[in-house]
Design an enzyme around this catalytic site. Structure first.
Site, PDB file in Angstrom:
ATOM      1  N   GLU A   1       0.834  -1.201   0.000  1.00 27.45           N
ATOM      2  CA  GLU A   1       0.000   0.000   0.000  1.00 27.45           C
ATOM      3  C   GLU A   1       0.869   1.251   0.000  1.00 27.45           C
ATOM      4  O   GLU A   1       1.692   1.447   0.902  1.00 27.45           O
ATOM      5  CB  GLU A   1      -0.912  -0.026   1.248  1.00 27.45           C
ATOM      6  CG  GLU A   1      -2.001  -1.099   1.126  1.00 27.45           C
ATOM      7  CD  GLU A   1      -2.490  -1.618   2.475  1.00 27.45           C
ATOM      8  OE1 GLU A   1      -2.061  -1.092   3.498  1.00 27.45           O
ATOM      9  OE2 GLU A   1      -3.295  -2.569   2.470  1.00 27.45           O
TER      10      GLU A   1
ATOM     11  N   GLU B   1      -5.046  -6.746   2.001  1.00 30.94           N
ATOM     12  CA  GLU B   1      -3.845  -7.528   2.288  1.00 30.94           C
ATOM     13  C   GLU B   1      -3.985  -8.983   1.848  1.00 30.94           C
ATOM     14  O   GLU B   1      -3.018  -9.590   1.372  1.00 30.94           O
ATOM     15  CB  GLU B   1      -3.505  -7.456   3.777  1.00 30.94           C
ATOM     16  CG  GLU B   1      -2.991  -6.106   4.255  1.00 30.94           C
ATOM     17  CD  GLU B   1      -4.071  -5.054   4.439  1.00 30.94           C
ATOM     18  OE1 GLU B   1      -5.271  -5.392   4.306  1.00 30.94           O
ATOM     19  OE2 GLU B   1      -3.739  -3.894   4.712  1.00 30.94           O
TER      20      GLU B   1
ATOM     21  N   GLN C   1       1.848  -2.439   5.471  1.00 27.39           N
ATOM     22  CA  GLN C   1       2.135  -1.066   5.912  1.00 27.39           C
ATOM     23  C   GLN C   1       2.483  -1.057   7.402  1.00 27.39           C
ATOM     24  O   GLN C   1       3.438  -0.405   7.811  1.00 27.39           O
ATOM     25  CB  GLN C   1       0.921  -0.199   5.637  1.00 27.39           C
ATOM     26  CG  GLN C   1       1.221   1.261   5.787  1.00 27.39           C
ATOM     27  CD  GLN C   1       0.127   2.103   5.160  1.00 27.39           C
ATOM     28  OE1 GLN C   1      -0.922   2.333   5.756  1.00 27.39           O
ATOM     29  NE2 GLN C   1       0.373   2.565   3.950  1.00 27.39           N
ATOM     30  N   PHE C   2       1.701  -1.766   8.177  1.00 26.26           N
ATOM     31  CA  PHE C   2       2.061  -2.172   9.534  1.00 26.26           C
ATOM     32  C   PHE C   2       1.800  -3.669   9.564  1.00 26.26           C
ATOM     33  O   PHE C   2       0.795  -4.125   9.026  1.00 26.26           O
ATOM     34  CB  PHE C   2       1.190  -1.470  10.587  1.00 26.26           C
ATOM     35  CG  PHE C   2       1.511  -0.014  10.763  1.00 26.26           C
ATOM     36  CD1 PHE C   2       2.341   0.411  11.787  1.00 26.26           C
ATOM     37  CD2 PHE C   2       0.995   0.930   9.885  1.00 26.26           C
ATOM     38  CE1 PHE C   2       2.647   1.758  11.938  1.00 26.26           C
ATOM     39  CE2 PHE C   2       1.302   2.277  10.036  1.00 26.26           C
ATOM     40  CZ  PHE C   2       2.138   2.694  11.060  1.00 26.26           C
TER      41      PHE C   2
ATOM     42  N   ASP D   1       0.650  -5.424  11.700  1.00 31.10           N
ATOM     43  CA  ASP D   1      -0.653  -5.718  12.293  1.00 31.10           C
ATOM     44  C   ASP D   1      -1.677  -6.064  11.205  1.00 31.10           C
ATOM     45  O   ASP D   1      -2.574  -6.866  11.424  1.00 31.10           O
ATOM     46  CB  ASP D   1      -1.167  -4.511  13.091  1.00 31.10           C
ATOM     47  CG  ASP D   1      -0.131  -3.934  14.032  1.00 31.10           C
ATOM     48  OD1 ASP D   1       0.950  -3.524  13.542  1.00 31.10           O
ATOM     49  OD2 ASP D   1      -0.372  -3.866  15.239  1.00 31.10           O
ATOM     50  N   PHE D   2      -1.519  -5.450  10.041  1.00 31.97           N
ATOM     51  CA  PHE D   2      -2.502  -5.648   8.969  1.00 31.97           C
ATOM     52  C   PHE D   2      -2.218  -6.893   8.135  1.00 31.97           C
ATOM     53  O   PHE D   2      -2.786  -7.075   7.071  1.00 31.97           O
ATOM     54  CB  PHE D   2      -2.618  -4.395   8.111  1.00 31.97           C
ATOM     55  CG  PHE D   2      -3.194  -3.246   8.877  1.00 31.97           C
ATOM     56  CD1 PHE D   2      -4.497  -3.292   9.311  1.00 31.97           C
ATOM     57  CD2 PHE D   2      -2.422  -2.154   9.219  1.00 31.97           C
ATOM     58  CE1 PHE D   2      -5.038  -2.248  10.063  1.00 31.97           C
ATOM     59  CE2 PHE D   2      -2.947  -1.109   9.966  1.00 31.97           C
ATOM     60  CZ  PHE D   2      -4.260  -1.161  10.392  1.00 31.97           C
ATOM     61  N   ILE D   3      -1.364  -7.766   8.646  1.00 31.66           N
ATOM     62  CA  ILE D   3      -1.176  -9.068   8.009  1.00 31.66           C
ATOM     63  C   ILE D   3      -2.381  -9.974   8.324  1.00 31.66           C
ATOM     64  O   ILE D   3      -2.595 -10.969   7.633  1.00 31.66           O
ATOM     65  CB  ILE D   3       0.143  -9.722   8.481  1.00 31.66           C
ATOM     66  CG1 ILE D   3       0.646 -10.762   7.478  1.00 31.66           C
ATOM     67  CG2 ILE D   3       0.001 -10.312   9.878  1.00 31.66           C
ATOM     68  CD1 ILE D   3       2.034 -11.290   7.773  1.00 31.66           C
TER      69      ILE D   3
ATOM     70  N   PRO E   1      -5.663  -9.822   7.824  1.00 26.12           N
ATOM     71  CA  PRO E   1      -6.581 -10.190   6.740  1.00 26.12           C
ATOM     72  C   PRO E   1      -5.946 -11.172   5.745  1.00 26.12           C
ATOM     73  O   PRO E   1      -6.655 -11.776   4.947  1.00 26.12           O
ATOM     74  CB  PRO E   1      -6.885  -8.849   6.058  1.00 26.12           C
ATOM     75  CG  PRO E   1      -6.554  -7.804   7.077  1.00 26.12           C
ATOM     76  CD  PRO E   1      -5.433  -8.379   7.895  1.00 26.12           C
TER      77      PRO E   1
ATOM     78  N   HIS F   1      -1.215  -0.827  15.662  1.00 23.08           N
ATOM     79  CA  HIS F   1      -0.020  -0.391  14.926  1.00 23.08           C
ATOM     80  C   HIS F   1       1.242  -0.689  15.724  1.00 23.08           C
ATOM     81  O   HIS F   1       2.233   0.002  15.595  1.00 23.08           O
ATOM     82  CB  HIS F   1      -0.111   1.108  14.622  1.00 23.08           C
ATOM     83  CG  HIS F   1      -1.235   1.470  13.700  1.00 23.08           C
ATOM     84  ND1 HIS F   1      -2.532   1.612  14.127  1.00 23.08           N
ATOM     85  CD2 HIS F   1      -1.260   1.702  12.371  1.00 23.08           C
ATOM     86  CE1 HIS F   1      -3.308   1.929  13.102  1.00 23.08           C
ATOM     87  NE2 HIS F   1      -2.570   1.999  12.023  1.00 23.08           N
TER      88      HIS F   1
END
Ligand SMILES: Cc1ncc(C[n+]2csc(CCOP(=O)(O)OP(=O)(O)O)c2C)c(N)n1
Ligand SMILES: Cc1ncc(C[n+]2csc(CCOP(=O)(O)OP(=O)(O)O)c2C)c(N)n1
Ligand SMILES: [Mg+2]
Ligand SMILES: [Mg+2]
Lengths: 340, 324, 340, 324
Positions: free
Chosen positions: A43, A74, A96-97, A99-101, A103, A141
């Site tokens: 992203e 993601e 991007q962070f 944490d967003f792995i 999804p 984050h």
């Protein structure tokens, strides 16, 4: 010539020390130069250069086909990366962070990790991005994500603690034929105490091999990432009491270098695991099991751990500092274990 | 449509029909869990893609519609049966089997997991084709229900945004109570992709439309979505029969030619059915090792190294290969 | 009167023994009767009655507003269940196979597990469904999912082994104010050896409390789910050699009943963990850490484990049998540990 | 539009504007990371929903557009500042802060995580309203980028399939290179939900349209999607000014009334800014305990029970409260 290059990939060329962020940028740049199959997805990594500017200027050199700005999806672009990898490319996905792995958890654990096993051949793919707390980022984050994937056969997990390791391990990860999760602690990205002159040659550091960050006789501290630095500080503190701690930096979490852990424990007889991630279900448990299986009789005291508290990462600074493991915690546990 | 393609379609259509029948006759214990119904339109769609067998052709995920498209991509009936009955001569079949059947050199990639995933994967494969400027496209068969998953939307959106040369088929039936045509039309419009809607039109028309969609995709004009309207088994049989008649009427084929194709197709299926029972079972140590490319061989649970300092295990219980 | 009821919810009323599946169906039925806030969501659970027919006939009694057939979108309907829970309802989500909980991983770990912590109040919600291997289901219809969630603060994880426990624990899970993952081993659903006459009263079994399935003095086997039965078989085998194994059925995995584990270990001095789930990163590790922290000096031998192999679940019967832990494995490990 | 609503909107519009300005002036270290820009249309939309403060009114997720809708749901400037500056007087603000601000009794539910999640959650909340036959609806503000996530599609699809009384706002801007209007229109058509498209129309029209969408939703006619077209800051300011003028012209308000509303609004913001610096920081033991409703109090890492059989720890290091 190097004046045309983005600043964050020129430190080594210029003979100057690099931060972890610069080391990572150099690894990406050099691998993209070396191997046209390597490409990036994420992203806002193109024109914008990424949330942490790791890929600033990459799109100018490599073009939008190799530095792909993705929709916020993601799962979708990680799945797409897998398809490209099947066809012989070597995608490097930026979260991007990290944490967003989440999804992408389904496609990573069910599709990507099982690909070789299901007969679809090697699946060279790296998912990298910033992890970790201490930046007042709040619960979404600041996470460490290793334990979401540690239980999944087929994946590798890498988590460097120094610029030299970050560059060498990321190169190995990109060249590896297996899917690799690569965690970058954002507290180390630009840390002034964590700058290093990197080798000028094209070096790679093998996955699956731990590193002895400090030799000692009395006590083994097994750790990784930012906590390597906290543990070294603690070891310096312990040294004042003539407690000589050995600090093992795992570097790769999966596969776990159990030989290195066992060898150190057989020397010291005491084992303390330090991780920034929360306590229950953390990696300390697997380490404890491996040591029980292979070196129980060498234990001169219980295996102990220093970790974050079992809670989401807090937003307020006061709470986050309380939540995270500190140098003082490691010193306390080290002294206790030494005297046990 | 070339003569070759007609010949292939007849052969594969007959084989598909026979395989499906033979699966229906299998005892429940051996019958594969995965859906195996054959929609001859799927064979036609797959055959309308360009295929070569050197890993440089199109890529197809037959999805839960196999075996049809797999046959069109050059799979034999025996290979098909191996996979759906989990035989060990292909390690992947024993490990994942069924519709997870994958052979990338041939352009086949299988999956029996979450709906929607393969649209993501094939979109990425198509992206790789486009990046290299290759004359290759990707084809994925999803069930209609895939459109309900976020995974599918993310894959379709990615494909559309990248103009990846991928063709996505949504196969019937829609699930109970679902909106149907309007939903698919809305999605196609939203993502700005072409939509082909196939009901009962002649197979030859299906073939030509898909070939056109493929040409546009490879030319960079973006993905297409194909929706197959539900048809009864009887209708599907009838459409194969109609195609057979068309082949007889249009080309220079005789009734004898057709009989010979049908005999050859049946012989292949008979051979496969005869052989499959004799195929060996897989070897666990070998079959389970391939979890990572550099995985050391499997070390079963009780076979850990001795936890004793002197390297000696406790007395090994008699008859147990267990701890050593 | 009970002739109007679906057969699977009438066993106890009729004074007949119930299977695990029937016990679960009874729990759901009774809770829906008792509390109109309880409702069900899942794929094909209405008219079709669910893939395993747990909810057959429920829609006729409770209507489509309380037995909701969802689109195939596990993340979406789990998130929706959370919203309904915020508004005071008590949703019970069925995953058709628990393997398909993965697309809901993000919403479960980031949204649902953190709800109370973020100030959004209690979030009573159960996600239940079939898990486990031995049914030739292959890699996507045979998984155990506990370790995907065990590391997440805020969740509870329950995994019963008997009809009595299944019913009593599911009732507690539905009445609990926290989100609960409830795993049902499909190998136990209709197992003839696993039928029981259930109490006629409205009983509930508290979450977080283990059960001693067998008392013994020589060796503690900690396990759960189907492996309780395998371990009891192994214990009977070991008894022939006069090795008296104690079998602890965890019942709830999170929170872990460490008191029960420690108490048993303090009696026997030897600990073997048995789980069907794969080895690396399995729950045995956390148990080993807790025992090290609380009862290291009581250990008369290493903590060992019997688990599945680190691989996806195989499709072929030969491979799956080899992959799963067996009674013989437990016996071998038990003998070894006894003689250690 | 009732006189009350006009009055509220003026007051909240002024407060929103002042809060936004004050946040822009904060030093970067204290400035909240979460987006805080105020689109006065968002206040209007939120105000157009029915609200009561006893946990029985509408439910609103202000999303990354707060504080506007939060003010409309009855939040004070001080509460707002507490949350974005992570102060401890509300435990949730210190723990999750910013846009994760939640107060269910007031009908506010916040979130600062993955895009798309809140459309799922509010769809489910709306379902609960419908099941009980209540005159309540749910409102969720997502950024335009949410439409890229599978999570959002699953939430929207669920809402549409259940005809849940939820109104979903997609706020600008669309991200670089994204298809815009066509995509949203396609989605609305696909899910069969109503679509409202707001550009620069008078705020009073926005109000009435949303009130209508709410009525339809509660009547069981299904969700609506609202797309806000991008507007410049100047345009947004102008639309508030135009609304002020309209209030002056239409109603029986005088210039003096308006000045008095503006003064009151400013006083609230001034008060909040003065107070916030003096608010106490949170207490860790208390603030971190609320992970489960029955969580025992937090037990920090080194404070485990003694691993020694005799229950005695090693000599506690001086000065360390650590192991005991
Ligand atoms: C994401 C996901 N959730 C659940 C399943 C399990 N599942 C397999 S088939 C099926 C029903 C599919 O319905 P539909 O596609 O209409 O019918 P089909 O013709 O494929 O049986 C479900 C829920 C799945 N494959 N993927
Ligand atoms: C699923 C998910 N992935 C990643 C993010 C991280 N993220 C936060 S804002 C943002 C960019 C959003 O772009 P857009 O919505 O267009 O703009 P904005 O909200 O900044 O106005 C991203 C990727 C997220 N919140 N959710
Ligand atoms: Mg963690
Ligand atoms: Mg597992």
């Amino acid at each position: 010539m190097s004046t045309d290059l983005p600043a964050q990939v020129t430190r080594t060329r210029e003979g100057r020390p690099a931060t972890v962020l610069e080391a990572i940028a150099e690894a990406l740049w050099e691998e993209m130069e070396r191997d046209e199959r390597v490409f990036l997805l994420g992203e806002d990594i193109g024109a914008y250069g990424g949330a942490f500017k790791v890929t600033r200027g990459f799109i100018d050199r490599f073009g939008p086909a190799r530095v792909i700005d993705t929709p916020i999806s993601e799962g979708g672009f990680t799945g797409a990366a897998a398809g490209a990898a099947h066809m012989g490319l070597r995608p490097v996905v930026e979260m991007q962070f990290m944490d967003f792995i989440s999804p992408a958890y389904d496609v990573l654990t069910n599709y990507i990790a099982t690909s070789l096993y299901r007969g679809a051949g090697p699946l060279p793919l790296v998912v990298r991005g910033p992890v970790g707390g201490g930046n007042r980022g709040g619960p979404f984050h600041s996470q460490n994500v290793e334990m979401a994937f540690f239980h999944t056969p087929g994946l590798k997990i890498v988590y460097p603690s120094t610029p030299r390791d970050a560059k060498g391990l990321l190169k190995s990860a990109i060249r590896d034929d297996n899917p690799v999760i690569f965690e970058e602690h954002k507290g180390l990205y630009r840390a002034p105490y964590c700058r290093e002159l990197l080798p000028r040659d094209d070096y790679a550091i093998p996955l699956g091999k731990a590193r002895t960050a400090l030799e000692g006789e009395d006590l083994t501290i097994v750790t990784y990432g930012l906590m390597v630095h906290r543990s070294l500080e603690a070891a310096a503190e312990l040294a004042k009491d003539r407690i000589r701690a050995e600090v093992i930096d795992l570097r790769t979490l999966l596969p776990l270098d159990e030989d290195a852990i066992v060898a150190s424990l057989q020397k010291t007889g005491k084992l303390l695991v330090v991780h920034e991630d929360t306590r229950t279900g953390g990696i300390a448990g697997e380490i404890a099991m491996r040591v029980n299986e292979r070196a129980f009789e060498w234990l001169d005291g219980p295996i102990l751990r220093v970790t974050a508290i079992d809670a989401p990462v807090p937003f307020s600074g006061e709470l986050e500092d309380y939540f995270l493991p500190s140098v003082a915690d490691v010193v306390t546990a080290g002294r206790y274990l030494f005297r046990y | 449509m070339s003569g070759d393609a007609v010949e292939d379609l007849l052969y594969q259509g007959f084989q598909g029909r026979l395989l499906e029948e033979s699966l229906r006759r299998m005892p429940p214990s051996r019958r594969p869990r995965a859906a195996t119904s054959i929609d001859v339109r799927a064979i036609v769609i797959a055959r309308a893609m360009r295929q070569t067998v050197d890993g440089r052709g199109d890529l197809c995920c037959p999805g839960p519609m196999s075996p049809g498209p797999a046959l069109a991509f050059g799979a034999t009936p025996l290979e098909f049966l191996r996979h759906v009955t989990r035989k060990g001569t292909s390690p992947a079949s024993a490990r994942a089997g069924g519709t997870s059947w994958t052979d990338l050199r041939r352009g086949l990639i299988g999956w029996d997991g979450a709906r929607g995933t393969m649209t993501q994967v094939l979109a990425g494969a198509a992206l790789a084709f486009a990046q290299r400027g290759q004359d290759r496209a990707a084809l994925v068969f999803e069930r209609r229900s895939a459109i309900e998953t976020g995974a599918w939307h993310e894959g379709m959106n990615f494909a559309a945004a990248q103009r990846a040369p991928v063709i996505v088929v949504l196969a019937p039936p829609p699930r109970r109570g679902r909106r149907d045509r309007a939903e698919i039309e809305g999605v196609a419009r939203g993502y700005g992709v072409g939509l082909l809607w196939f009901g009962g039109e002649p197979l030859i028309d299906v073939f030509e439309s898909v070939a056109g969609a493929r040409r546009r995709a490879v030319a960079g004009e973006g993905p297409s979505l194909i929706a197959l309207a539900p048809r009864t088994d009887v209708d599907l049989q009838a459409s194969l029969d109609a195609f057979t008649e068309w082949a007889l009427a249009e080309g220079d084929r005789t009734g004898g030619d057709l009989e010979s194709i049908e005999r050859a197709a049946a012989a292949g299926v008979d051979h496969a059915l005869g052989r499959i029972g004799k195929e060996p079972d897989p070897d666990p140590e070998e079959a389970l090792a391939a979890v990572r490319t550099d995985t050391p061989s499997i070390r079963p649970w009780t076979r850990m190294k001795s936890p004793r300092p002197d390297g000696l295990a406790g007395t090994a219980p008699s008859g147990a290969s267990g701890v050593h």
